[in-house]
Design a protein around this motif. Structure first.
Motif, PDB file in Angstrom:
ATOM      1  N   SER A 153      -5.683  37.091 -50.251  1.00 37.16           N
ATOM      2  CA  SER A 153      -6.453  37.805 -49.219  1.00 37.16           C
ATOM      3  C   SER A 153      -7.157  36.818 -48.291  1.00 37.16           C
ATOM      4  O   SER A 153      -7.265  37.054 -47.086  1.00 37.16           O
ATOM      5  CB  SER A 153      -7.489  38.721 -49.857  1.00 37.16           C
ATOM      6  N   GLN A 200      -6.718  46.356 -48.498  1.00 37.34           N
ATOM      7  CA  GLN A 200      -6.327  46.680 -49.869  1.00 37.34           C
ATOM      8  C   GLN A 200      -6.713  48.101 -50.273  1.00 37.34           C
ATOM      9  O   GLN A 200      -5.909  48.833 -50.810  1.00 37.34           O
ATOM     10  CB  GLN A 200      -6.940  45.671 -50.836  1.00 37.34           C
ATOM     11  N   ASP A 231      -2.390  44.025 -47.252  1.00 39.11           N
ATOM     12  CA  ASP A 231      -3.038  43.399 -48.406  1.00 39.11           C
ATOM     13  C   ASP A 231      -2.868  44.318 -49.619  1.00 39.11           C
ATOM     14  O   ASP A 231      -3.480  45.383 -49.681  1.00 39.11           O
ATOM     15  CB  ASP A 231      -4.515  43.143 -48.122  1.00 39.11           C
ATOM     16  N   GLU A 232      -2.036  43.912 -50.535  1.00 39.17           N
ATOM     17  CA  GLU A 232      -1.766  44.670 -51.763  1.00 39.17           C
ATOM     18  C   GLU A 232      -1.564  46.167 -51.497  1.00 39.17           C
ATOM     19  O   GLU A 232      -2.326  46.996 -52.000  1.00 39.17           O
ATOM     20  CB  GLU A 232      -2.896  44.451 -52.780  1.00 39.17           C
TER      21      GLU A 232
HETATM   22 MG   LIG Z   1      -6.795  40.174 -52.614  1.00 41.40          MG
END
Ligand SMILES: [Mg+2]
Ligand SMILES: Nc1ncnc2c1ncn2[C@@H]1O[C@H](COP(=O)(O)OP(=O)(O)O)[C@@H](O)[C@H]1O
Lengths: 253, 241
Positions: free
Chosen positions: B41, B85, B161-162
């Protein structure tokens, strides 16, 4: 020992530096009226709705107590109509602004820190930035401006309520007549009493919102971090209110 | 093109990136894999200038992000959609307003904004949720709104992000399909951070593993599946030892 003092003073200096940067960024955000203009109204309404009940509740009881304590202190040695003077002056100069300020530090300041803290740890603040918004003009400026202007309004209501309950108490419990109460109220009244109290309130509002925003936006570490920030915001702004109160007394009285 | 050039970033004593270099070519989807806390990240945030490098640089379309003045940085950010995320939706705004927020900033007229919001929500199969609020949505739906918010801007790059972390396998597959669809529809260049290997294989052209602050290996999906590197093997096979 010396080392630890050294480390502490360095971190204190860093802290002051960070506040300086924050203020500079906020001043930059202030130029973007298009963004914060609309949002100020929303914040003012929220502050008003959140705070008025608490503020008026506190003021009402303060007025009662002031009237009773004044008559108790005078013990007949001082003419009873001075109760009006004491209630008026104390509400306007000190207890109206300070008690309201302390109560609202716990309400407005805490809720700002919690809200911005949550936004920070859930990356909403980052998201704003990537959408090309400046968090200063979108989040901070509306809150600080709204608090600075709303606090004097709330305190003005508090002062009025405190004086009214003081007067009602005098009528009911002290055998003081309305004309006498008003005579006392007017006796040493200066217009300065009012603007001094309201100016103080504005400075408290500014401080509470600023601290809430700074602490909120520096939150780290999930929900626990938000809890910590909330407490910190309340403690810092309460301390700053008392310091500012003394400062204004020294400078302006 | 997005290029990380020898990036260094530490938080206090904690060194996160230590000489991270990676090129993301136009049109490809680059997947960055790595352990939790390895700095994926952090790397992503440097692309949009949310973090400043201690040394090194991220170059986006020939511009060094950390040296840009606010106006230049805004222009770079406008070419990039960022999917966070946990979606990072604004709780106080409806789904439609969330998606529209970035568009409002660009002073498009309301009709155009509305059209783009509907288009973006349709692309993520969320037509008709305009008036709902984030708190009323499931995790998977929130992520999809996050994706809609990014694609509504018609960016050249999308950073995820994820995107599938914390979702059930079926919802993950839905998100994977969406990422592929987004790329086909809009021809965007993608950077996907994940530790979900199934997702990595589905959406990625190339995969880079971030390990101890650097890129341990970067290669195509086929190549990485055949890797001899024990560190990479262990990660992609998900073995404890
Ligand atoms: Mg992360
Ligand atoms: N703003 C920050 N301040 C301090 N430490 C941070 C910050 N952002 C990330 N870190 C630390 O950097 C490391 C890498 O984090 P991150 O990039 O989020 O990992 P991941 O690869 O799981 O995405 C973690 O140890 C994290 O605690």
């Amino acid at each position: 020992m010396i080392e630890s003092i050294g480390r502490r003073s360095i971190s204190a200096i860093e802290e002051v530096g960070r506040v300086g940067y924050f203020l500079r960024d906020m001043a930059r955000g202030l130029r973007d009226v298009g963004t914060w203009g609309r949002l100020v109204i929303v914040q003012m309404r929220r502050i008003g709705v959140d705070s008025l009940p608490v503020a008026l509740f506190i003021a009402a009881f303060t007025g009662v107590v002031l009237a009773l304590q004044a008559s108790y202190t005078f013990t007949g040695a001082v003419p009873l109509y001075f109760v009006g003077t004491l209630v008026g002056k104390t509400m306007m100069l000190e207890l109206g602004p300070v008690l309201t300020g302390l109560a609202l530090a716990g309400r407005v300041g805490a809720s700002m820190a919690a809200e911005l803290g949550t936004m920070k740890v859930t990356e909403q603040v980052d998201a704003l930035e990537t959408l090309a918004y400046d968090p200063q003009s979108y989040l901070v400026v509306p809150r600080v401006v709204a608090a600075t202007f709303m606090f004097p309004v709330i305190v003005a209501f508090s002062i009025a309520v405190g004086i009214v309950t003081g007067w009602l108490t005098s009528l009911a419990l002290l055998a003081l007549s309305t004309p006498d109460f008003i005579k006392g109220l007017k006796l040493f009244y200066l217009f300065k009493d009012v603007w001094f109290g309201l100016l103080k309130s504005a400075s408290f509002g500014f401080t509470i919102a600023l601290v809430g925003c700074i602490v909120g936006l520096s939150t780290r570490g999930g929900a626990e971090g938000v809890g910590r920030s909330t407490t910190r915001a309340v403690v810092y702004s309460a301390i700053l209110i008392l310091v500012l109160d003394a400062f204004w007394a020294v400078v302006l009285l | 093109m997005i290029e990380f050039q020898d990036l260094y970033k530490a938080f206090g004593a904690k060194r996160v990136l230590e000489g991270f270099s990676l090129q993301v070519r136009d049109g490809e989807t680059m997947v960055i894999i790595g352990y939790s806390g390895s700095g994926k990240s952090v790397a992503l945030k440097h692309i949009v200038g949310l973090l400043h490098p201690d040394a090194g640089e991220v170059i986006v379309d020939g511009q060094a992000v950390s040296t840009l003045a606010p106006v230049g940085l805004t222009l770079v950010r406008e070419s990039i959609g960022y999917v966070f995320q946990f979606a990072a939706l604004f709780d106080s705004l409806s789904v439609a307003d969330n998606v529209a927020l970035g568009l409002r900033r660009r002073r498009l007229d309301e009709e155009e904004i509305e059209a783009r919001v509907h288009e973006a929500l349709a692309l993520v199969d969320l037509s008709g949720t305009d008036e709902r609020f984030p708190a009323e949505l499931s995790g998977g739906m929130r992520k999809r709104v996050g994706i809609a918010r990014a694609i509504a801007l018609r960016p050249r790059y999308i950073l995820y992000d994820e995107p599938t972390t914390g979702l059930d396998p079926v919802t993950s597959a839905v998100i994977d399909r969406l990422m592929v669809r987004t790329r086909e529809h809009l021809g965007v260049t993608g950077v996907v951070v994940t530790h979900d290997m199934r997702s990595a294989y589905t959406v990625g052209d190339r995969i880079a593993m971030l390990y101890e602050g650097k890129v341990r290996q970067v290669s195509t999906v086929e190549e990485i599946q055949q890797t001899d590197d024990p560190v990479v093997r262990q990660f992609i096979e998900g073995r404890a030892e």
